[in-house]
Write a protein that holds these residues in place. Structure first.
Motif, mmCIF file in Angstrom:
data_model
loop_
_atom_site.group_PDB
_atom_site.id
_atom_site.type_symbol
_atom_site.label_atom_id
_atom_site.label_comp_id
_atom_site.label_asym_id
_atom_site.label_seq_id
_atom_site.Cartn_x
_atom_site.Cartn_y
_atom_site.Cartn_z
ATOM 1 N N PHE A 12 -18.013 12.168 -58.046
ATOM 2 C CA PHE A 12 -19.324 12.492 -58.789
ATOM 3 C C PHE A 12 -20.086 11.405 -59.248
ATOM 4 O O PHE A 12 -21.027 11.157 -59.051
ATOM 5 C CB PHE A 12 -18.954 13.469 -59.986
ATOM 6 N N TRP A 13 -19.375 10.531 -60.067
ATOM 7 C CA TRP A 13 -20.038 9.157 -60.587
ATOM 8 C C TRP A 13 -20.723 8.392 -59.484
ATOM 9 O O TRP A 13 -21.822 7.980 -59.757
ATOM 10 C CB TRP A 13 -18.999 8.312 -61.432
ATOM 11 N N GLN A 14 -20.072 8.459 -58.334
ATOM 12 C CA GLN A 14 -20.798 7.540 -57.277
ATOM 13 C C GLN A 14 -22.198 8.092 -56.567
ATOM 14 O O GLN A 14 -22.568 7.732 -55.650
ATOM 15 C CB GLN A 14 -19.589 7.281 -56.228
ATOM 16 N N GLU A 64 -9.039 25.989 -58.322
ATOM 17 C CA GLU A 64 -9.760 25.533 -59.551
ATOM 18 C C GLU A 64 -11.191 25.234 -59.301
ATOM 19 O O GLU A 64 -11.651 25.138 -58.226
ATOM 20 C CB GLU A 64 -8.919 24.400 -60.361
ATOM 21 N N LYS A 65 -12.315 25.434 -60.353
ATOM 22 C CA LYS A 65 -13.644 25.017 -60.502
ATOM 23 C C LYS A 65 -13.781 23.815 -61.158
ATOM 24 O O LYS A 65 -13.147 23.423 -62.157
ATOM 25 C CB LYS A 65 -14.135 26.563 -60.909
ATOM 26 N N ALA A 66 -14.910 23.094 -60.619
ATOM 27 C CA ALA A 66 -15.586 22.192 -61.195
ATOM 28 C C ALA A 66 -17.038 22.165 -61.190
ATOM 29 O O ALA A 66 -17.559 22.713 -59.984
ATOM 30 C CB ALA A 66 -15.005 20.799 -60.614
ATOM 31 N N SER A 67 -17.647 21.818 -62.154
ATOM 32 C CA SER A 67 -19.240 21.772 -61.995
ATOM 33 C C SER A 67 -19.759 20.671 -62.474
ATOM 34 O O SER A 67 -19.503 20.126 -63.852
ATOM 35 C CB SER A 67 -19.697 23.156 -62.887
ATOM 36 N N PHE A 68 -20.781 20.268 -61.733
ATOM 37 C CA PHE A 68 -21.307 19.016 -61.923
ATOM 38 C C PHE A 68 -22.793 19.079 -62.127
ATOM 39 O O PHE A 68 -23.495 19.849 -60.861
ATOM 40 C CB PHE A 68 -20.886 17.782 -60.949
ATOM 41 N N ALA A 69 -23.764 18.491 -62.913
ATOM 42 C CA ALA A 69 -25.017 18.435 -62.447
ATOM 43 C C ALA A 69 -25.353 16.846 -62.167
ATOM 44 O O ALA A 69 -24.854 15.966 -62.979
ATOM 45 C CB ALA A 69 -25.718 18.769 -63.915
ATOM 46 N N GLY A 70 -26.190 16.746 -61.049
ATOM 47 C CA GLY A 70 -26.174 15.206 -60.527
ATOM 48 C C GLY A 70 -27.602 15.203 -60.172
ATOM 49 O O GLY A 70 -27.812 14.227 -59.243
ATOM 50 N N GLY A 71 -28.570 15.832 -60.725
ATOM 51 C CA GLY A 71 -30.061 15.854 -60.380
ATOM 52 C C GLY A 71 -30.188 16.830 -59.216
ATOM 53 O O GLY A 71 -29.552 18.030 -59.355
ATOM 54 N N CYS A 72 -30.904 16.730 -58.420
ATOM 55 C CA CYS A 72 -31.228 17.746 -57.441
ATOM 56 C C CYS A 72 -29.959 18.297 -56.589
ATOM 57 O O CYS A 72 -29.079 17.115 -56.072
ATOM 58 C CB CYS A 72 -32.154 17.019 -56.156
ATOM 59 N N LYS A 78 -10.278 12.611 -58.826
ATOM 60 C CA LYS A 78 -10.897 12.216 -57.684
ATOM 61 C C LYS A 78 -12.360 12.804 -57.551
ATOM 62 O O LYS A 78 -13.374 12.238 -57.090
ATOM 63 C CB LYS A 78 -10.240 12.455 -56.287
ATOM 64 N N LEU A 79 -12.499 14.007 -58.068
ATOM 65 C CA LEU A 79 -13.806 14.801 -57.735
ATOM 66 C C LEU A 79 -14.832 14.030 -58.958
ATOM 67 O O LEU A 79 -15.954 13.687 -58.761
ATOM 68 C CB LEU A 79 -13.734 16.075 -58.476
ATOM 69 N N LEU A 80 -14.097 13.657 -60.141
ATOM 70 C CA LEU A 80 -15.077 12.816 -61.142
ATOM 71 C C LEU A 80 -15.319 11.431 -60.439
ATOM 72 O O LEU A 80 -16.749 11.132 -60.601
ATOM 73 C CB LEU A 80 -14.129 12.407 -62.456
ATOM 74 N N GLU A 81 -14.553 10.864 -59.669
ATOM 75 C CA GLU A 81 -14.673 9.614 -59.234
ATOM 76 C C GLU A 81 -15.896 9.475 -58.128
ATOM 77 O O GLU A 81 -16.745 8.831 -58.151
ATOM 78 C CB GLU A 81 -13.434 9.071 -58.556
ATOM 79 N N PHE A 101 -19.435 16.130 -51.061
ATOM 80 C CA PHE A 101 -18.257 16.671 -51.620
ATOM 81 C C PHE A 101 -17.701 17.811 -50.349
ATOM 82 O O PHE A 101 -16.444 18.093 -50.517
ATOM 83 C CB PHE A 101 -18.314 17.559 -52.629
ATOM 84 N N LYS A 102 -18.621 17.861 -49.614
ATOM 85 C CA LYS A 102 -18.261 18.938 -48.628
ATOM 86 C C LYS A 102 -17.103 19.006 -47.719
ATOM 87 O O LYS A 102 -16.214 19.681 -47.598
ATOM 88 C CB LYS A 102 -19.785 19.415 -47.650
ATOM 89 N N ASP A 103 -16.744 17.894 -47.098
ATOM 90 C CA ASP A 103 -15.783 17.900 -45.903
ATOM 91 C C ASP A 103 -14.365 17.222 -46.186
ATOM 92 O O ASP A 103 -13.749 16.670 -45.438
ATOM 93 C CB ASP A 103 -16.242 17.268 -44.890
ATOM 94 N N TRP A 104 -14.106 17.437 -47.560
ATOM 95 C CA TRP A 104 -12.944 16.645 -48.087
ATOM 96 C C TRP A 104 -11.770 17.582 -47.887
ATOM 97 O O TRP A 104 -11.933 19.090 -48.356
ATOM 98 C CB TRP A 104 -12.941 16.273 -49.412
ATOM 99 N N ASP A 105 -10.707 17.452 -47.312
ATOM 100 C CA ASP A 105 -9.509 18.373 -47.541
ATOM 101 C C ASP A 105 -9.251 18.784 -48.950
ATOM 102 O O ASP A 105 -9.084 17.752 -49.973
ATOM 103 C CB ASP A 105 -8.313 17.584 -46.896
#
Length: 176
Positions: free
Chosen positions: A78-80, A7-15, A73-76, A23-27
């Motif tokens: 992201f917020w951080q 699936e896809k998720a898209s987040f804007a978090g500044g730069c 978990k992606l949302l969690e 997000f890179k190295d998570w299984d």
């Protein structure tokens, strides 16, 4: 890859440079692409977006396996990475293109994002309202190649820029 459902998720978090590495190295995370979303200019360039009149935000598009790394978990995560109370940009990067947003692809993602946002607002972590909008996903435009995995390609510049931004200090003060 055969038999897997991504699936896809898209987040804007500044730069977007600062939004890839966390997000890179998570299984379960298959791919992360820096790009642009949410504006009115077709095929925007970095310069179009940076000027601030394209309507686009810098985003990361994450392709993930929800059976290994669920959307909540992606949302969690992201917020951080962000200051969800800042409607004017993120840290040293100011202006519309550096504002935050969660772009949802499905009703389930929208629902989970809304629950997550409400939960964060009620947590007491922040003394100001959570202003990060939850928006329907639009056309994603891949950023120029030199922006992809910038933290690896330009390690020294990335680390200097990130240190100067105030992002890490904010994260440390609110999430650790």
């Amino acid at each position: 890859m055969i038999g897997k459902t991504f699936e896809k998720a898209s987040f804007a978090g500044g730069c977007f440079w600062c939004m890839v590495k966390p997000f890179k190295d998570w299984d379960g995370i298959h791919d992360i692409v820096s790009g642009y979303m949410g504006g009115h200019v077709t095929d925007p360039t970095y310069e179009d977006v940076k000027k601030g009149d394209s309507g686009h935000l810098e985003v990361v598009e994450i392709t993930y396996d929800p059976t290994k790394f669920p959307y909540d978990k992606l949302l969690e995560l992201f917020w951080q990475q962000i200051d969800p109370t800042d409607a004017e940009g993120q840290f040293q990067d100011r202006g519309h293109s550096y504002t935050t947003a969660i772009f949802y692809y499905t009703d389930k993602q929208r629902e989970l994002a809304e629950i997550s946002k409400e939960k964060l607002g009620a947590s007491g972590i922040f003394n100001k309202p959570i202003v990060t909008p939850i928006r329907p996903a639009e056309t994603f435009y891949r950023a120029e190649e030199y922006h992809q995995d910038y933290y690896k390609k330009e390690k020294v510049h990335y680390e200097e820029d990130r240190a100067r931004s105030g992002r890490d200090t904010f994260i440390e003060n609110h999430w650790t």
